[in-house]
Design a protein around this motif. Sequence first.
Motif: not given
Length: 321
Positions: A208-225
Amino acid sequence: MTNAIFESVSAARPDHLQLASPATAANTGVSPDVTGFHDEATGSVQYVVADPVTRKSAIIDPVLDFDPRSGSTRTTSADRLLKHIEAHGLTLEWILDTHPHADHFSAAGYLKDMTGASTGIGERVVEMQRLWKAFYNLPDSVPVDGSQWDRLFADEERFTVGEMDVRVLLSPGHTLSSVTYVMGNAAFVHDTLFMPDSGTARADFPGGDARQLWRTIQRILQLPSDTRLFSGHDYRPNGRNAAWESTVAAQRAHNLHLKNCDESKFVKLRTERDRSLPMPALMLSALQVNLAGGRLPPPESDGRRYLKIPLNTFPQASWVA
Ligand SMILES: [Fe+2]
């Protein structure tokens, strides 16, 4: 084992027909029928998702019930998914896991035996298999090539459920092999984002990796609102009713762990919080099963199956207070 399950159906929302964007090429305007089954014992949510046109369906993150006190397994939760599929006239095409779970056993193996449907998980599961093979000191005969699943998905890989296009997003952080399944206007984000009042998933398991989790979340939040987000767990904070569906917009605005955060603040918050959390009670049991595609270890000479618990392998882990 208490195994109360709550169920809720998300109705199709035709307004999404005009809201699909090129940024989500898999979002072809389809609004799948999603039914979530909340397992009170583990806080996990299993899903049946169906193409509204063809009635073909997938199961996501099925639970094989396990009572650690007696060592008993049962299939009550998985059978409930099958009953739902039968009662709604669905055809099961896929049995999917978003990642190897640390808190419950996957019922993928059982469901495969019962239905013959194809199983799938993210391709980086092989890295987790190698990692945990060492922790468990498993013999060389145990495969670590992902052959326990019918399909290993790469980032941005596509497949279909009925006529519904599915886009796979590699979404590491909670585990290194986590993936998100984007199906029409729905995304199954497992243990990245929980409900906004619960925040995010821990990122301190091996790999696991907290920094990767942040980046993953940012990617998910790029999906349509207005993308519907379906989480893998809900622990009912403050005793509220179990809930598992949010939207990108709601997460952007209200997620407890993301508000007023940037990457470095999030990593600090997540890392400090994880340090205080004991390991999940079933982690050492569950990963043996889940990294084998939801299959129990083979029987020994007496016909019984056994789980192996490595001792003093995680001495830094917090103890239950
Ligand atoms: Fe998880």
